[in-house]
Motif scaffolding. Sequence first.
Motif, short mmCIF file in Angstrom:
data_model
loop_
_atom_site.label_atom_id
_atom_site.label_comp_id
_atom_site.label_asym_id
_atom_site.label_seq_id
_atom_site.Cartn_x
_atom_site.Cartn_y
_atom_site.Cartn_z
N GLY A 170 -38.21 -12.61 -37.14
CA GLY A 170 -38.47 -13.67 -36.17
C GLY A 170 -39.78 -14.21 -36.38
O GLY A 170 -39.87 -15.49 -36.20
N THR A 171 -40.93 -13.55 -36.73
CA THR A 171 -42.19 -14.38 -37.24
C THR A 171 -41.90 -15.51 -38.41
O THR A 171 -42.54 -16.29 -37.99
CB THR A 171 -43.26 -13.35 -37.65
N ILE A 172 -41.29 -15.07 -39.50
CA ILE A 172 -41.08 -16.12 -40.44
C ILE A 172 -40.19 -17.07 -39.77
O ILE A 172 -40.65 -18.43 -39.87
CB ILE A 172 -40.14 -15.41 -41.53
N PHE A 173 -39.31 -17.12 -38.99
CA PHE A 173 -38.38 -18.15 -38.61
C PHE A 173 -39.17 -18.93 -37.62
O PHE A 173 -39.31 -20.25 -37.19
CB PHE A 173 -37.12 -17.47 -38.00
N ALA A 174 -40.07 -18.24 -36.71
CA ALA A 174 -40.96 -19.14 -35.83
C ALA A 174 -42.00 -19.79 -36.47
O ALA A 174 -42.40 -21.02 -36.00
CB ALA A 174 -41.56 -17.91 -34.86
N GLY A 175 -42.55 -19.25 -37.62
CA GLY A 175 -43.56 -20.15 -38.10
C GLY A 175 -43.05 -21.12 -39.09
O GLY A 175 -43.73 -22.15 -39.32
N ALA A 176 -42.17 -20.88 -39.75
CA ALA A 176 -41.36 -21.78 -40.72
C ALA A 176 -40.06 -22.34 -40.36
O ALA A 176 -39.16 -22.68 -41.41
CB ALA A 176 -41.31 -21.32 -42.01
N TYR A 177 -39.93 -22.48 -38.93
CA TYR A 177 -38.59 -23.14 -38.64
C TYR A 177 -38.19 -24.27 -38.98
O TYR A 177 -36.91 -24.57 -39.45
CB TYR A 177 -38.36 -22.79 -37.07
N GLU B 211 -50.28 -13.30 -33.50
CA GLU B 211 -50.90 -12.63 -32.48
C GLU B 211 -49.76 -11.26 -32.18
O GLU B 211 -48.70 -11.49 -32.41
CB GLU B 211 -51.06 -13.31 -31.15
N GLN B 212 -50.18 -10.26 -31.79
CA GLN B 212 -49.50 -9.09 -31.48
C GLN B 212 -49.64 -8.71 -30.00
O GLN B 212 -50.59 -8.76 -29.46
CB GLN B 212 -49.62 -8.00 -32.61
N MET B 213 -48.54 -8.08 -29.31
CA MET B 213 -48.51 -7.43 -28.17
C MET B 213 -47.76 -6.26 -28.13
O MET B 213 -46.71 -6.06 -28.92
CB MET B 213 -47.92 -8.54 -27.06
N THR B 214 -48.24 -5.09 -27.53
CA THR B 214 -47.48 -3.99 -27.44
C THR B 214 -46.01 -3.94 -26.94
O THR B 214 -45.91 -4.62 -25.77
CB THR B 214 -48.39 -2.95 -26.55
N ALA B 215 -45.26 -3.63 -27.60
CA ALA B 215 -43.84 -3.73 -27.17
C ALA B 215 -43.25 -2.47 -26.54
O ALA B 215 -42.23 -2.31 -25.70
CB ALA B 215 -42.91 -3.81 -28.36
N THR C 32 -49.03 -18.11 -34.67
CA THR C 32 -49.88 -18.79 -33.83
C THR C 32 -50.53 -20.19 -34.86
O THR C 32 -51.13 -20.69 -34.19
CB THR C 32 -50.97 -17.89 -33.56
N GLY C 33 -49.88 -20.25 -35.91
CA GLY C 33 -50.43 -21.44 -36.71
C GLY C 33 -49.56 -22.60 -36.34
O GLY C 33 -48.79 -22.68 -35.43
N THR C 34 -49.80 -23.62 -37.04
CA THR C 34 -49.02 -24.74 -37.06
C THR C 34 -48.32 -25.10 -38.38
O THR C 34 -48.54 -24.34 -39.47
CB THR C 34 -50.04 -26.15 -36.90
N PHE C 35 -47.38 -26.13 -38.45
CA PHE C 35 -46.54 -26.64 -39.33
C PHE C 35 -47.62 -26.69 -40.58
O PHE C 35 -47.46 -26.35 -41.99
CB PHE C 35 -45.93 -27.59 -39.45
N PHE C 36 -48.69 -27.46 -40.67
CA PHE C 36 -49.50 -27.93 -41.77
C PHE C 36 -50.27 -26.70 -42.19
O PHE C 36 -50.89 -26.62 -43.34
CB PHE C 36 -50.78 -28.80 -41.21
N ASP C 37 -50.46 -25.65 -41.49
CA ASP C 37 -51.03 -24.29 -42.02
C ASP C 37 -50.38 -23.57 -43.04
O ASP C 37 -50.78 -23.18 -44.04
CB ASP C 37 -51.36 -23.11 -40.69
N LEU C 38 -48.76 -24.06 -43.05
CA LEU C 38 -47.89 -23.73 -44.23
C LEU C 38 -48.24 -24.45 -45.54
O LEU C 38 -47.66 -24.21 -46.66
CB LEU C 38 -46.66 -23.74 -43.62
N ASN D 140 -51.77 -10.53 -41.67
CA ASN D 140 -52.07 -11.39 -40.36
C ASN D 140 -53.37 -12.28 -40.69
O ASN D 140 -54.59 -11.22 -40.92
CB ASN D 140 -52.34 -10.38 -39.22
N LEU D 141 -53.33 -13.22 -40.95
CA LEU D 141 -54.69 -14.10 -41.13
C LEU D 141 -55.63 -14.34 -39.97
O LEU D 141 -56.83 -14.73 -40.06
CB LEU D 141 -54.15 -15.45 -41.71
N THR D 142 -55.20 -13.96 -38.82
CA THR D 142 -56.02 -14.19 -37.55
C THR D 142 -57.14 -12.67 -37.77
O THR D 142 -56.74 -11.82 -38.01
CB THR D 142 -55.26 -13.75 -36.23
#
Length: 365
Positions: A76-83, A144-148, A164-170, A295-297
Amino acid sequence: MDLNILWFWIVGFLFIGYFVLDGFDFGVGIALPFIGKDDTDRRILINTIGPIWDLNETWVIVAGACLFAAYPEWYGTIFAGAYLALFVILLALIVRGVSFEYRHQGKGEQWTRWFDWMIFWGSAIPALLWGAAFANIVRGMPMEQMTAGGIDTTGELLFNFNYTGTFFDLLNPYALLGGLTTLALFFYHGLVFITRKTDGELRDRARQAATYVGLAVAVLAIAFLGWTVVAYYSVPTLIFALLAVVAFVGSWLVNLKGMDGWAFGLAVVTVIGAVAALYSTLFFSHGGEHLLMKNLTEGGLDMTIYNGAASDKTLGIMSWAFLVIMPFVLAYQAWSFWVFSKRLRRVDFERKVDAVEVEHEPATA
């Protein structure tokens, strides 16, 4: 056995298999406008992978499905960031597949040339973006992480991760260098595959092109793998990187001597070593935390093979399914390569064209 560790390496095995198999498919597509001097040459090139390209491409579907089932947070995180990048890869693969089927359906040179360039871009774009995507996974992404809720196998809380980054962060230098490296490496991989599958002038042009492309691969690979080893050092990463370098040098040298089978086989080892070097970095470096993604945050929680994984029950069921099904997949893949291992000769394609022209020649009194 720890199922989380097992599935980390199973996912890696599947992606390595995909890059080895679809890697030379990409290389053949990239080579199409450069060494295909006429339509017959380009038909031969397409037919070198014609019977197997779709089977090779299914590896990414299996790898993606296993990634989703075993590590849903990672997926999910990969696809959200690099969709956007992954969407472009998917679109390019669709365009390439359609072009293989429709290239010969129309009449006229313009029609075939149009689809030839679609095959080229449908091969070059994924070759570039896959490298950039994997480089970003190794480098890490801001999350960012939230308790599941719930507890993982180590007794720690489970978390949901959000990019939490942008396309240009990639589009960082490390990722761009990784993309250029895979683009050049897959191009070389395809060229030595062509020398293994063809003869005559086309084979000679492919061998000569592999010689020059290999020089670009050497520069890019040394820079990228060197950066990886220095920045994310671990002993396995260094070993796999050295394996890739040694195998590539061997492949380049035997290609000069016309040893086509050895050149292609060592190119396969090169791809395996390079991808394994990247993948093992996650497991062995970064303080030995067995990461899925750093996590780079600042102060953020890293995603590990435990807090990003599915339940033990899910992993257990998948393990039995993999154990039963995978041997049949490998056997069928090997059988396909054996059946379609014959070299393609230009004279055979010219005869087919002549036969079609005779068949459609209008009757005369």
